[in-house]
Design an enzyme around this catalytic site. Sequence first.
Site, PDB file in Angstrom:
ATOM      1  N   GLU A 257      -4.349  63.428  43.680  1.00 58.63           N
ATOM      2  CA  GLU A 257      -4.365  64.104  44.938  1.00 58.63           C
ATOM      3  C   GLU A 257      -4.286  63.083  45.970  1.00 58.63           C
ATOM      4  O   GLU A 257      -5.387  62.342  46.136  1.00 58.63           O
ATOM      5  CB  GLU A 257      -5.021  65.385  45.169  1.00 58.63           C
ATOM      6  CG  GLU A 257      -5.656  65.873  44.646  1.00 58.63           C
ATOM      7  CD  GLU A 257      -6.406  66.903  44.537  1.00 58.63           C
ATOM      8  OE1 GLU A 257      -7.219  66.485  45.672  1.00 58.63           O
ATOM      9  OE2 GLU A 257      -6.860  67.976  43.410  1.00 58.63           O
ATOM     10  N   LEU A 298      -2.487  70.598  43.574  1.00 56.42           N
ATOM     11  CA  LEU A 298      -4.144  69.570  44.252  1.00 56.42           C
ATOM     12  C   LEU A 298      -4.853  71.132  42.549  1.00 56.42           C
ATOM     13  O   LEU A 298      -5.541  72.065  43.001  1.00 56.42           O
ATOM     14  CB  LEU A 298      -4.155  71.199  45.621  1.00 56.42           C
ATOM     15  CG  LEU A 298      -5.347  70.524  46.394  1.00 56.42           C
ATOM     16  CD1 LEU A 298      -5.299  70.525  47.644  1.00 56.42           C
ATOM     17  CD2 LEU A 298      -6.673  71.275  45.769  1.00 56.42           C
ATOM     18  N   ALA A 299      -4.944  70.495  41.744  1.00 62.75           N
ATOM     19  CA  ALA A 299      -5.651  70.967  40.600  1.00 62.75           C
ATOM     20  C   ALA A 299      -6.107  69.766  39.680  1.00 62.75           C
ATOM     21  O   ALA A 299      -5.708  69.553  39.048  1.00 62.75           O
ATOM     22  CB  ALA A 299      -4.180  71.347  39.381  1.00 62.75           C
ATOM     23  N   GLU A 300      -7.556  69.817  40.005  1.00 61.39           N
ATOM     24  CA  GLU A 300      -8.517  68.826  39.184  1.00 61.39           C
ATOM     25  C   GLU A 300      -8.600  68.197  37.713  1.00 61.39           C
ATOM     26  O   GLU A 300      -8.323  67.734  37.419  1.00 61.39           O
ATOM     27  CB  GLU A 300     -10.180  69.058  39.667  1.00 61.39           C
ATOM     28  CG  GLU A 300     -10.253  68.106  41.151  1.00 61.39           C
ATOM     29  CD  GLU A 300      -9.633  69.403  41.928  1.00 61.39           C
ATOM     30  OE1 GLU A 300      -9.350  68.850  43.552  1.00 61.39           O
ATOM     31  OE2 GLU A 300      -9.551  70.643  41.772  1.00 61.39           O
ATOM     32  N   GLN A 322     -10.874  63.316  44.484  1.00 60.35           N
ATOM     33  CA  GLN A 322     -10.275  63.217  45.944  1.00 60.35           C
ATOM     34  C   GLN A 322     -12.389  63.291  46.285  1.00 60.35           C
ATOM     35  O   GLN A 322     -12.761  61.746  46.347  1.00 60.35           O
ATOM     36  CB  GLN A 322      -9.884  63.859  46.900  1.00 60.35           C
ATOM     37  CG  GLN A 322      -9.496  64.043  48.310  1.00 60.35           C
ATOM     38  CD  GLN A 322      -8.633  64.229  48.628  1.00 60.35           C
ATOM     39  OE1 GLN A 322      -8.789  64.921  49.120  1.00 60.35           O
ATOM     40  NE2 GLN A 322      -6.782  63.431  48.636  1.00 60.35           N
ATOM     41  N   PHE A 323     -13.273  63.964  45.238  1.00 58.13           N
ATOM     42  CA  PHE A 323     -14.030  63.644  46.319  1.00 58.13           C
ATOM     43  C   PHE A 323     -14.885  64.685  44.648  1.00 58.13           C
ATOM     44  O   PHE A 323     -14.644  65.737  43.987  1.00 58.13           O
ATOM     45  CB  PHE A 323     -14.386  64.802  47.058  1.00 58.13           C
ATOM     46  CG  PHE A 323     -14.561  64.469  49.049  1.00 58.13           C
ATOM     47  CD1 PHE A 323     -15.707  64.050  49.325  1.00 58.13           C
ATOM     48  CD2 PHE A 323     -13.096  64.755  49.813  1.00 58.13           C
ATOM     49  CE1 PHE A 323     -15.377  63.323  50.902  1.00 58.13           C
ATOM     50  CE2 PHE A 323     -13.116  63.796  50.825  1.00 58.13           C
ATOM     51  CZ  PHE A 323     -14.270  63.316  51.339  1.00 58.13           C
ATOM     52  N   ASP A 325     -17.218  66.197  45.322  1.00 58.23           N
ATOM     53  CA  ASP A 325     -17.091  67.902  45.329  1.00 58.23           C
ATOM     54  C   ASP A 325     -16.992  69.244  44.792  1.00 58.23           C
ATOM     55  O   ASP A 325     -16.424  70.117  44.130  1.00 58.23           O
ATOM     56  CB  ASP A 325     -18.130  67.857  46.313  1.00 58.23           C
ATOM     57  CG  ASP A 325     -17.831  67.661  47.322  1.00 58.23           C
ATOM     58  OD1 ASP A 325     -18.652  66.746  47.031  1.00 58.23           O
ATOM     59  OD2 ASP A 325     -19.319  68.152  47.970  1.00 58.23           O
ATOM     60  N   ILE A 327     -14.723  68.103  41.637  1.00 57.45           N
ATOM     61  CA  ILE A 327     -14.964  67.377  40.716  1.00 57.45           C
ATOM     62  C   ILE A 327     -14.690  68.463  39.243  1.00 57.45           C
ATOM     63  O   ILE A 327     -13.790  68.185  37.916  1.00 57.45           O
ATOM     64  CB  ILE A 327     -15.420  66.273  39.710  1.00 57.45           C
ATOM     65  CG1 ILE A 327     -14.651  65.567  38.510  1.00 57.45           C
ATOM     66  CG2 ILE A 327     -17.036  66.936  39.970  1.00 57.45           C
ATOM     67  CD1 ILE A 327     -15.860  64.440  38.862  1.00 57.45           C
ATOM     68  N   PRO A 329     -13.285  72.024  38.918  1.00 59.95           N
ATOM     69  CA  PRO A 329     -12.524  72.291  37.784  1.00 59.95           C
ATOM     70  C   PRO A 329     -11.869  72.044  36.373  1.00 59.95           C
ATOM     71  O   PRO A 329     -11.530  72.055  35.404  1.00 59.95           O
ATOM     72  CB  PRO A 329     -11.460  72.539  38.667  1.00 59.95           C
ATOM     73  CG  PRO A 329     -11.909  72.679  39.786  1.00 59.95           C
ATOM     74  CD  PRO A 329     -12.885  71.942  40.037  1.00 59.95           C
ATOM     75  N   HIS A 370     -19.160  68.488  50.680  1.00 63.57           N
ATOM     76  CA  HIS A 370     -18.073  66.671  50.746  1.00 63.57           C
ATOM     77  C   HIS A 370     -19.490  65.860  50.932  1.00 63.57           C
ATOM     78  O   HIS A 370     -19.030  64.615  51.017  1.00 63.57           O
ATOM     79  CB  HIS A 370     -17.253  66.517  51.857  1.00 63.57           C
ATOM     80  CG  HIS A 370     -15.920  67.122  52.334  1.00 63.57           C
ATOM     81  ND1 HIS A 370     -16.155  68.114  52.622  1.00 63.57           N
ATOM     82  CD2 HIS A 370     -14.523  66.676  51.942  1.00 63.57           C
ATOM     83  CE1 HIS A 370     -14.425  68.802  52.733  1.00 63.57           C
ATOM     84  NE2 HIS A 370     -13.681  67.210  52.397  1.00 63.57           N
TER      85      HIS A 370
END
Length: 535
Positions: A257, A298-300, A322-323, A325, A327, A329, A370
Amino acid sequence: SSPTGTQFLQAVGCAEAGQLLAQRPDEVTYCSAGDGTTSEGEFWESLNTASNRKLPVLYLVEDNGYAISVPVEVQTAGGSISKLVRSFPDLLVREVDGCDPLASLAVLREAAAWCRARRGPALVHAHVIRPYSHSLSDDETLYRCAPEREQDAKRDPLLSYPALLKEEGVAREEELAALRAEVDREVNAAADAALAAPAPDPRSATVWVYSPDVDPTSDAFKTEPRPSGDPKTMVDLLNACLHDEIARNERVVVFGEDVADCSREDSLEQVKGKGGVFKVTHNLQRKFGSRRVFNTPLAEANIVGRAIGMATRGLKPVAEIQFFDYIWPAFMQMRNELALIRWRSANQWKCPVVIRVTYGGYLQGGAIYHSQSGEVIFTHIPLYRQTYNKGPYPGPDYMIPFGRASRVREGRDLTIVTFGALVQRSLVAARQAEAEGISVEVLDLRSLSPYDWSAIAESVRKTSKVIVAHEDSRSWGYGAEIAARIAEELFDELDAPVKRIGALDTFVGYNPVLEDAILPQVADIVEAVRQLKRY
């Protein structure tokens, strides 16, 4: 594999790798599933990406009307997955009687031709039967009535297709009987061979967890630094490393992302470029192109699943979450697929993926979404190797083996074993303790799995007192493993109990006062040092 629906995104990554490697311009990636599996979110994520990128993925959905005991009208709105997906652009959708071999062959030929022509993905919705219960532990008579099961039996292609072959004069009954007997013999022989196979050697339980050919803890991965320029931030070092590795190996791809400078290439020369929310990937797309550095939805799970598919084809994906927090999914892909591929394939498959993620708190306002740590969840999974590092730019060829700690401060009275954000705080605490006449050694693990036990043992034998400090919650945290092993193997070397420092057993608050109270601070470390010194 058994995890439901994980194959979809891996198929997408596999198809992407095919285009990047350009080995077979007409190749198709085949992906099969049952109707129940299409309820998984990763199915829809994969269709989104496959359609968006016009990837040659051929989906075959074998719809027998049930996901174990749950009927299709409960699983799928309207009872038809092919009706639901028709709005995806460039997706060919076909429906067929999957019990009719000739009709199935014709439809699959059409779908394959669509994919080979690079017109986009294709989905074939095949209506099939389920001739018996889902598994030996399932009894379908508990939820399927007799007339329904009898109707299925009439459509059984093992009965209807031989009848067609006889009717068309393609095969005689004696030929079909001989074929059935041959198949029965083959199946029975395979079953007998499996039953007669020797049990595995118990010592083989840990074989293939890691590569037998590459040992990243060895001295082969130890090189001397050749620093240049002033000390840089972690962001600068990561950016430099990615530049070096993409330039070094054409199979390295970076995605996630916001990692691209600008997805709309027509605007690339008119803007400064995003390059990640922390600028870690800044200018990578501009230098190496959009085929090797690109944004994702935007889809882990999408990010990690695609990385797995690419890696099995020989690419070296660097996937960014990205974070930390966010991860979760992707956890199914990471735990049940990525970590197991080599082990469950007996080293026939490998999956060299780097997942880069920002983790931890001390952001002053990062709060509950975060600021998460949770590294112990991943160190608990065999295979994953975790690292934390920092320092001046050491040059493009610099490497540190996994499992090698750094003694960042020498000391005599006690040892602090730590990593991540607690390293700097431990160094500040050690300097304050020195003013009180306490000499503190600080050991930066750098790598959590594997970790440097020999360095820990050496330091504990020297100081005889040890604190294990980490940012995550103290209870059930990473420090518990280190403390337990010290107590188990170095008990006679200790002059005091092993002390642990960690966050409170709660969540990181938004208010800075709360955050300071929840996360370990320099003052907490100094007080622990004083207590241990007095013991």
